[in-house]
Enzyme design. Structure first.
Site, PDB file in Angstrom:
ATOM      1  N   LYS B  78       0.854  -1.199   0.000  1.00 22.78           N
ATOM      2  CA  LYS B  78       0.000   0.000   0.000  1.00 22.78           C
ATOM      3  C   LYS B  78       0.885   1.243   0.000  1.00 22.78           C
ATOM      4  O   LYS B  78       1.856   1.317   0.768  1.00 22.78           O
ATOM      5  CB  LYS B  78      -0.899  -0.033   1.241  1.00 22.78           C
ATOM      6  N   SER B 153      -9.756   1.466   2.888  1.00 19.78           N
ATOM      7  CA  SER B 153      -8.931   2.301   2.037  1.00 19.78           C
ATOM      8  C   SER B 153      -7.824   1.539   1.307  1.00 19.78           C
ATOM      9  O   SER B 153      -7.257   2.052   0.356  1.00 19.78           O
ATOM     10  CB  SER B 153      -8.274   3.393   2.876  1.00 19.78           C
ATOM     11  N   SER B 177      -9.931  -0.826   7.127  1.00 13.64           N
ATOM     12  CA  SER B 177      -9.343  -0.665   5.795  1.00 13.64           C
ATOM     13  C   SER B 177      -8.565  -1.872   5.275  1.00 13.64           C
ATOM     14  O   SER B 177      -8.133  -1.859   4.121  1.00 13.64           O
ATOM     15  CB  SER B 177      -8.431   0.566   5.761  1.00 13.64           C
TER      16      SER B 177
END
Lengths: 95, 485
Positions: B78, B153, B177
């Site tokens: 990420k 997210s 997330s």
């Protein structure tokens, strides 16, 4: 609670966030809706409840007082938008 | 399983049987190339560096040198974790050209385990969102239905694994997330206990809630990855100094006797009937394996979203103060003095959701409102944690759906922040309490969308959590599904 646009303008200044008047108007409406939603917390009895800022019982953590290498100046400044010598460049704050 | 459909454990075994890391990594890089125009999971891919890391693993294997736990396994990261010299955007325009001068702890740990980092994945800007639509760069698509969002997210990391562009990826979980996108993409996602994984080099959103964890096709792979990244790190003073169990060794041992708590609040209004029936079917799988099921109550969980959006935004308003147009990141061209430089740079650099949260957090901390909003939220937070403590005295793990619905359509909730926030209703309490949670695939809707089961346990009970999750996996085959792309 209801917010007015002048309160939101003040908060945007506290947050150091430049918003245009139309952006402020949208923000006023959206923050108002969110604050109305979070207002339900008023219904919860919390007398005598200790605020919980953190999931762990945290205490200050000390490291041994021994010098260790820090980030070299060139690397620390490598992402600076404006570099002046070995410093970050900023506009003058004193005349 | 063959080719890029394989798990990390498959790929490790294949290398021990003679397949080269280079050919494996090449296959995944090709998979990224061929599927990326549909999925758009990655913000950057470093092909040359990945191949170089793979060849290095092959060379060392040939010369009989010891190799790490994830040797030659491709991993996607990420884009909120600092990678030395490689652009780290956090999905934000304000960090468009930011090249960190150091690696995050998790990156060093993965390199130390000889994993091969293939690229950085898309995300909601500064991890603020539940659909990955808040990225300043692109909209990632759900590999099971390209008209739908992958969750957020960490949507890019979840989609990359679901689409077999990498067998493993790293996400971060502040309010769900990792678990929510894992659920929506039909894969496994684990949020460890707060403090289990060092946050050094993670660009902070809400420091008392953020945790880093794995995405994978199955539970065994998540155990492997957690083993590689967990542990004490003096550079994160909240990382906890306790031994890291060999999660992957005990993973196949069933937990018995097992008592499962079903919170009545997780099976009420707003829950999609197909999601509910899949979650209840998963619980029946455990019952058939001998588990006992009890009803538990988390009476304050209905306030979790309200608490979260005050606590997380208050912390974010403070953490994001570092983006000042001076030290790194975007700097406005036109400004009048230092304060205006800050205001203009931040106004230009942050997207709408980040601005909204900074504003909300600043308001909640401001003079005259702090007691009524921020401190009130912290008190209710303690009550929420108390609910979990009480529930876990009557059961070993808490189970329920991970998200109230399967993946929604791109654009469906983009203009309604509150509706978007509600998609995290079952995952948020876990962060407020600091407990670990995992989402595993437990079914598909008639329309072909994945459904996730969330399992939560007490602090530092990841070993039990993984073993319980693995019990379901051994009795079902949902984790073997791969999308057609």
């Amino acid at each position: 609670m209801a917010l007015d646009i002048e309160q939101v303008r003040w908060v945007s200044h506290l947050a150091r966030l430049k918003l245009s008047d139309p952006e402020l108007a949208i923000m006023t409406r959206q923050l108002g809706a969110i604050l109305e939603y979070v207002g339900q917390l008023r219904d919860v009895a919390t007398e005598g409840v200790e605020p919980m800022a953190h999931p762990l019982p945290v205490a200050n953590v000390f490291r041994p007082d021994e010098p260790v290498p820090s980030l070299p100046v060139d690397e620390a400044l490598s992402n600076a938008p404006v570099r002046l010598g070995d410093f970050f460049g900023v506009p003058a704050i004193l005349d | 399983m063959t080719g890029v459909n394989r798990t990390a454990a498959d790929l490790i075994a294949a290398q021990q049987a003679g397949e080269s890391a280079e050919s494996i990594v090449t296959a995944f890089l090709d998979s990224i190339d061929s599927r990326e125009s549909k999925v758009r999971a990655f913000l950057s891919v470093d092909r040359e560096s990945a191949l170089e890391q793979a060849r290095d693993v092959d060379t060392r294997r040939k010369s009989g040198k010891p190799l790490g736990l994830l040797a030659g396994v491709p991993v996607a990261i990420k884009d909120v974790l600092c990678t030395r010299g490689q652009v780290t955007t956090c999905g934000s325009k304000i960090l468009e050209d930011f090249r960190p001068p150091y690696d995050a702890h998790v990156i060093s740990a993965l390199r130390g385990a000889d994993a091969v980092i293939v690229g950085k994945t898309n995300m909601d800007e500064f991890a603020m969102g539940s659909s990955t639509e808040n990225s300043a760069y692109q909209v990632t698509r759900n590999p099971w239905d390209l008209d739908r969002i992958p969750g957020g997210s960490s949507g890019g990391s979840a989609a990359a694994v679901a689409a077999c562009q990498a067998p493993l990826s790293i996400g971060t979980d502040t309010g769900g997330s990792i678990r929510q996108p894992a659920s929506l993409c039909g894969i496994v996602g684990l949020k460890p206990t707060y403090g289990r994984v060092s946050r050094y080099g993670l660009v902070a959103f809400a420091s008392s809630l953020d945790q880093i964890g794995p995405f994978s096709h199955d539970v065994t792979d998540s155990a492997l990855m957690l083993e590689a990244i967990a542990g004490h790190d003096p550079r994160d003073s909240t990382s906890v100094d306790r031994p890291v169990p060999k999660y992957s060794n005990s993973i196949n041992e069933p937990v018995g006797p097992l008592t499962i708590g079903l919170p009545r609040e997780y099976f009420g209004e707003g829950l999609d009937p197909e999601v509910e029936s899949a979650a209840r079917e998963a619980v029946r799988v455990y019952e058939k394996l001998g588990a006992k099921v009890v009803e538990v109550s988390l009476p304050h969980s209905r306030y979790a979203i309200a608490v979260y959006y005050l606590v997380a935004t208050a912390e974010a308003s403070s953490n994001l103060a570092r983006f000042d147009g001076v030290h790194y990141g975007h700097r406005a061209k036109d400004f009048d003095g230092l304060i205006d430089l800050y205001e203009a740079s931040r106004g230009e650099g942050f997207g709408p959701e980040v601005r909204r949260r900074i504003m909300l957090g600043t308001f909640a901390l401001s003079s005259g409102y702090k007691d009524a909003y921020y401190l009130k939220a912290l008190k209710v937070r303690r009550l929420i944690k108390g609910d979990f403590d009480a529930a876990l005295r009557t059961c070993d793990v808490i189970m329920g759906p991970t998200a109230p619905t399967a993946a929604f359509r791109v654009g469906e909730k983009a203009d309604d922040p509150l509706a978007m926030y509600l998609s995290d209703i079952y995952t948020i309490s876990c962060n407020l309490a600091g407990f670990p949670g995992i989402s595993i695939p437990c079914g598909w809707t008639r329309g072909g969308l994945p459904i996730g089961l969330q399992i939560q346990a007490g602090p530092f009970e990841e070993e039990k959590l993984l073993r319980v999750a693995r019990m379901h996996e051994q009795a079902t085959d949902w984790h073997l599904r791969r999308p057609t792309l």
